[in-house]
Write a protein that holds these residues in place. Structure first.
Motif, PDB file in Angstrom:
ATOM      1  N   ILE A  15       0.838  -1.204   0.000  1.00 50.17           N
ATOM      2  CA  ILE A  15       0.000   0.000   0.000  1.00 50.17           C
ATOM      3  C   ILE A  15       0.869   1.248   0.000  1.00 50.17           C
ATOM      4  O   ILE A  15       0.614   2.200  -0.738  1.00 50.17           O
ATOM      5  CB  ILE A  15      -0.969  -0.011   1.209  1.00 50.17           C
ATOM      6  CG1 ILE A  15      -2.000  -1.125   1.024  1.00 50.17           C
ATOM      7  CG2 ILE A  15      -1.660   1.339   1.369  1.00 50.17           C
ATOM      8  CD1 ILE A  15      -2.905  -1.329   2.217  1.00 50.17           C
ATOM      9  N   VAL A  16       1.916   1.246   0.822  1.00 58.04           N
ATOM     10  CA  VAL A  16       2.834   2.396   0.865  1.00 58.04           C
ATOM     11  C   VAL A  16       3.503   2.581  -0.489  1.00 58.04           C
ATOM     12  O   VAL A  16       3.626   3.710  -0.984  1.00 58.04           O
ATOM     13  CB  VAL A  16       3.886   2.206   1.984  1.00 58.04           C
ATOM     14  CG1 VAL A  16       4.976   3.254   1.894  1.00 58.04           C
ATOM     15  CG2 VAL A  16       3.217   2.252   3.344  1.00 58.04           C
ATOM     16  N   PHE A  17       3.914   1.501  -1.126  1.00 59.23           N
ATOM     17  CA  PHE A  17       4.548   1.584  -2.440  1.00 59.23           C
ATOM     18  C   PHE A  17       3.582   2.143  -3.478  1.00 59.23           C
ATOM     19  O   PHE A  17       3.957   3.007  -4.282  1.00 59.23           O
ATOM     20  CB  PHE A  17       5.056   0.203  -2.867  1.00 59.23           C
ATOM     21  CG  PHE A  17       5.772   0.208  -4.178  1.00 59.23           C
ATOM     22  CD1 PHE A  17       7.036   0.766  -4.284  1.00 59.23           C
ATOM     23  CD2 PHE A  17       5.180  -0.329  -5.306  1.00 59.23           C
ATOM     24  CE1 PHE A  17       7.706   0.781  -5.495  1.00 59.23           C
ATOM     25  CE2 PHE A  17       5.836  -0.324  -6.522  1.00 59.23           C
ATOM     26  CZ  PHE A  17       7.107   0.234  -6.618  1.00 59.23           C
ATOM     27  N   ILE A  18       2.332   1.686  -3.460  1.00 54.96           N
ATOM     28  CA  ILE A  18       1.328   2.185  -4.402  1.00 54.96           C
ATOM     29  C   ILE A  18       1.082   3.678  -4.175  1.00 54.96           C
ATOM     30  O   ILE A  18       0.999   4.455  -5.135  1.00 54.96           O
ATOM     31  CB  ILE A  18       0.020   1.378  -4.280  1.00 54.96           C
ATOM     32  CG1 ILE A  18       0.247  -0.044  -4.801  1.00 54.96           C
ATOM     33  CG2 ILE A  18      -1.119   2.054  -5.026  1.00 54.96           C
ATOM     34  CD1 ILE A  18      -0.886  -0.994  -4.513  1.00 54.96           C
ATOM     35  N   LEU A  19       0.984   4.101  -2.918  1.00 56.99           N
ATOM     36  CA  LEU A  19       0.797   5.527  -2.626  1.00 56.99           C
ATOM     37  C   LEU A  19       1.986   6.351  -3.110  1.00 56.99           C
ATOM     38  O   LEU A  19       1.813   7.457  -3.624  1.00 56.99           O
ATOM     39  CB  LEU A  19       0.567   5.740  -1.131  1.00 56.99           C
ATOM     40  CG  LEU A  19      -0.779   5.257  -0.589  1.00 56.99           C
ATOM     41  CD1 LEU A  19      -0.816   5.408   0.929  1.00 56.99           C
ATOM     42  CD2 LEU A  19      -1.923   6.014  -1.228  1.00 56.99           C
ATOM     43  N   PHE A  20       3.187   5.816  -2.958  1.00 64.40           N
ATOM     44  CA  PHE A  20       4.387   6.502  -3.435  1.00 64.40           C
ATOM     45  C   PHE A  20       4.340   6.686  -4.951  1.00 64.40           C
ATOM     46  O   PHE A  20       4.625   7.781  -5.463  1.00 64.40           O
ATOM     47  CB  PHE A  20       5.635   5.706  -3.025  1.00 64.40           C
ATOM     48  CG  PHE A  20       6.920   6.301  -3.506  1.00 64.40           C
ATOM     49  CD1 PHE A  20       7.417   7.463  -2.924  1.00 64.40           C
ATOM     50  CD2 PHE A  20       7.634   5.706  -4.534  1.00 64.40           C
ATOM     51  CE1 PHE A  20       8.605   8.014  -3.365  1.00 64.40           C
ATOM     52  CE2 PHE A  20       8.817   6.250  -4.985  1.00 64.40           C
ATOM     53  CZ  PHE A  20       9.307   7.409  -4.394  1.00 64.40           C
ATOM     54  N   ILE A  21       3.936   5.658  -5.676  1.00 66.07           N
ATOM     55  CA  ILE A  21       3.830   5.740  -7.139  1.00 66.07           C
ATOM     56  C   ILE A  21       2.759   6.755  -7.535  1.00 66.07           C
ATOM     57  O   ILE A  21       2.947   7.541  -8.469  1.00 66.07           O
ATOM     58  CB  ILE A  21       3.528   4.353  -7.743  1.00 66.07           C
ATOM     59  CG1 ILE A  21       4.662   3.379  -7.464  1.00 66.07           C
ATOM     60  CG2 ILE A  21       3.240   4.444  -9.225  1.00 66.07           C
ATOM     61  CD1 ILE A  21       5.988   3.759  -8.074  1.00 66.07           C
ATOM     62  N   VAL A  22       1.633   6.763  -6.811  1.00 62.56           N
ATOM     63  CA  VAL A  22       0.555   7.717  -7.110  1.00 62.56           C
ATOM     64  C   VAL A  22       1.045   9.139  -6.921  1.00 62.56           C
ATOM     65  O   VAL A  22       0.754  10.022  -7.743  1.00 62.56           O
ATOM     66  CB  VAL A  22      -0.685   7.424  -6.231  1.00 62.56           C
ATOM     67  CG1 VAL A  22      -1.686   8.556  -6.291  1.00 62.56           C
ATOM     68  CG2 VAL A  22      -1.334   6.120  -6.651  1.00 62.56           C
TER      69      VAL A  22
END
Length: 96
Positions: A15-22
């Motif tokens: 989830i943290v990785f996805i938020l970082f990409i967003v």
């Protein structure tokens, strides 16, 4: 053993990785607008669902299709079966 909270089989690091990409794709200044738009869309969807549910219930009551006693009896039977299944699955879980 502590279980980690997962959302749709996605762990915390994912989830943290996805938020970082967003944040990288859209930028930090666009995120509030995107969140606001998603919130409005979810609100519209929930309102539409409630309207449809209300209309179906209203038409069922007008047509005397909806019998509250029958619905209560069915719900009681469902609850009984659910309790029996939980008791049975609980004994299986304890044996494993």
């Amino acid at each position: 053993m502590i279980k980690l909270a997962t959302l749709l089989f996605i762990g915390g690091t994912e989830i943290v990785f996805i938020l970082f990409i967003v944040v990288l794709v859209f930028g930090a200044d666009k995120l509030p607008e995107i969140a606001r738009g998603m919130g409005k869309g979810m609100r519209t969807l929930r309102d539409a669902t409630n309207d449809i549910k209300h209309e179906v219930t209203k038409s069922a009551k007008e047509s005397n299709i909806l019998d509250s006693d029958t619905a209560k009896d069915i719900q009681q039977e469902i609850d009984k079966i659910k309790d029996e299944v939980e008791d049975f699955s609980g004994s299986i879980k304890r044996k494993m």
